[in-house]
Design an enzyme around this catalytic site. Sequence first.
Site, short mmCIF file in Angstrom:
data_model
loop_
_atom_site.label_atom_id
_atom_site.label_comp_id
_atom_site.label_asym_id
_atom_site.label_seq_id
_atom_site.Cartn_x
_atom_site.Cartn_y
_atom_site.Cartn_z
N LYS A 54 -43.70 -31.23 37.68
CA LYS A 54 -44.55 -30.90 36.53
C LYS A 54 -46.03 -31.25 36.79
CE LYS A 54 -41.26 -29.28 33.94
NZ LYS A 54 -40.21 -29.02 34.93
C1 LIG Z 1 -38.99 -25.50 30.22
C2 LIG Z 1 -38.32 -26.82 30.47
N1 LIG Z 1 -37.79 -27.47 29.43
C3 LIG Z 1 -37.21 -28.67 29.56
C4 LIG Z 1 -37.12 -29.28 30.80
C5 LIG Z 1 -36.39 -30.58 30.91
O1 LIG Z 1 -37.19 -31.59 31.43
P1 LIG Z 1 -36.55 -32.81 32.27
O2 LIG Z 1 -36.16 -32.27 33.61
O3 LIG Z 1 -37.67 -33.80 32.35
O4 LIG Z 1 -35.38 -33.31 31.50
C6 LIG Z 1 -37.66 -28.65 31.91
C7 LIG Z 1 -37.59 -29.28 33.24
O5 LIG Z 1 -37.56 -28.71 34.29
C8 LIG Z 1 -38.28 -27.38 31.75
O6 LIG Z 1 -38.83 -26.73 32.79
#
Ligand SMILES: Cc1ncc(COP(=O)(O)O)c(C=O)c1O
Length: 386
Positions: free
Chosen positions: A185
Site C-alpha cells: 500500500k
Molecule cells: C481494496 C482492498 N480492501 C481491503 C483490503 C484489506 O486490507 P488488509 O490486507 O490490510 O487486510 C485490501 C488489501 O489488499 C484491498 O486492496
Amino acid sequence: MDYKPIDLSPPRVSEEAVDAVSTVLRSGWLTQGPRTTEFEKAFSDYQGHSLPGMAVNSGTAALHLAVILAGIGSGDEVIIPSLTFAAAGEVLLREGATPVFAEVDPQSGNLDPAAVEAALTAKTKAVMPVHLGGYPAEMTALRRICDAHGLYLIDDCAHAVETRHRGGWAGSLADASAFSFYVNKNLTTGEGGMLLSPHEDWLERVRRLRLHGMDHDAWNRYAADGRPGYDIVEQGYKYNSTDIASALGLAQLKRIEENYARRAELAAAYDKALTGLPGIELPPRPAEDSTDRHAWHLYVIRITEDCPLSRDELALALRRMNTATAVHYHPMHLMRLYRERLGGREGQLPITERLARERLTLPFCAAYEPATAVEVTRRIGITLTG
Ligand SMILES: Cc1ncc(COP(=O)(O)O)c(C=O)c1O
C-alpha cells in the site's frame, strides 16, 4: 536474453523508518502504546479529521469493525462492487449479511451510483465503495443516495490514502473509512490498518472491540500513571496494532506526499511511453479542472481487442521477461464461494467482467524511477511485435 527482474511494487522504506522501528525495538514496549497514539493522531490530522483514528492490525479488521459498528447483520444487504478485494465480501458474510454486487463505471471501475440505486431493496443497510487503484469513487452521489434512504456509507479506503474527492480527503467522506497498510500500500506498516469516523461513539467502541472488549488497554495498565487490571465489557477481537508498526507508519506518513509525487511522476512516464502502442488504453485521470485527486496506488492499463495479444498472453510473456504484473481484480461474484452461496454467474455484471478481462496492473511504486516505466514499456513493445 536475460532480463533484470522488475517486481510489482517493492516497498520504499527510508533509513529514518528503520531507525524509528529500531528505537521502538530497544524501548522495551513493542505492542500498542505511545507510538500508536501518535500515529492515530498524525494520520487523522493528515486526513483532515478532528477525531483521532483507531489503529488496527489490518485493513480487513478495520472494515470488519466498520460493519459491526453500523449494526450490519443477518438479513441485511450491503451494496459493493465485485471488482475489489475479497475482504469487502468476507466481512459481510462473516456478520451474516449479504453482499449485493452492483455494476461499475467502465472507465474508473468504481461503483456506478445509478447501478447502486437500481440495486436498493428494503433490506439494504449500507453502501461500501472502494477507490479502485486510488481513483476517487463518486462519493458525493453515493452520499446522496445513502442520505435519501437512511443507509450507512462505509468507505474501503485501502487504496486511497492520498485520494481526494471534490477537495475532501477520502477518509473524511463516510460514516467509517477503513485504510489498509498492507505491504504493497501507499503507506505500509507491513500489516496494519486504521479506521476513521466522524462518530465519536463508534471510535470509542473500536477502542474496546479491537482488544477483547477490555475497558482499557495494556499501555493504560502498565504506564506509570495507568490503572492496573481491566474489565471485559463486551465480546471483542484481537485486532490491535503495535508500536513497531506505528513507528513505521509515522515515518512513512512524513514522506507520504514525496512518495505520492514520485508515483505521479512514474504514472506520467508510463502514459508517455505507452502512448501509441496498439490496443493499450491508459488509465483514466480526473479532469484537469476538478478538485479530485487520483492517489496512484496502482497503474492499470487495459488490453483491448485491438491488441495483438490478450491480457493473459501479454502477462505471461512479461513474466517470461522477469516482469511482474497483476490483475486487480478477478471479479468477486465469480469466485467459487460467491457462485455457490449467492448464485454468482458469468454475464451477471458485463462491465465488471469486461474490465476484469482487460485490466493489467504494471510494476509501480514510489521506489521506482521513471526509467522503470520506460523499460517495462520497452518489454511490452518487444512482446507485441513478436
Ligand atoms: C481494496 C482492498 N480492501 C481491503 C483490503 C484489506 O486490507 P488488509 O490486507 O490490510 O487486510 C485490501 C488489501 O489488499 C484491498 O486492496
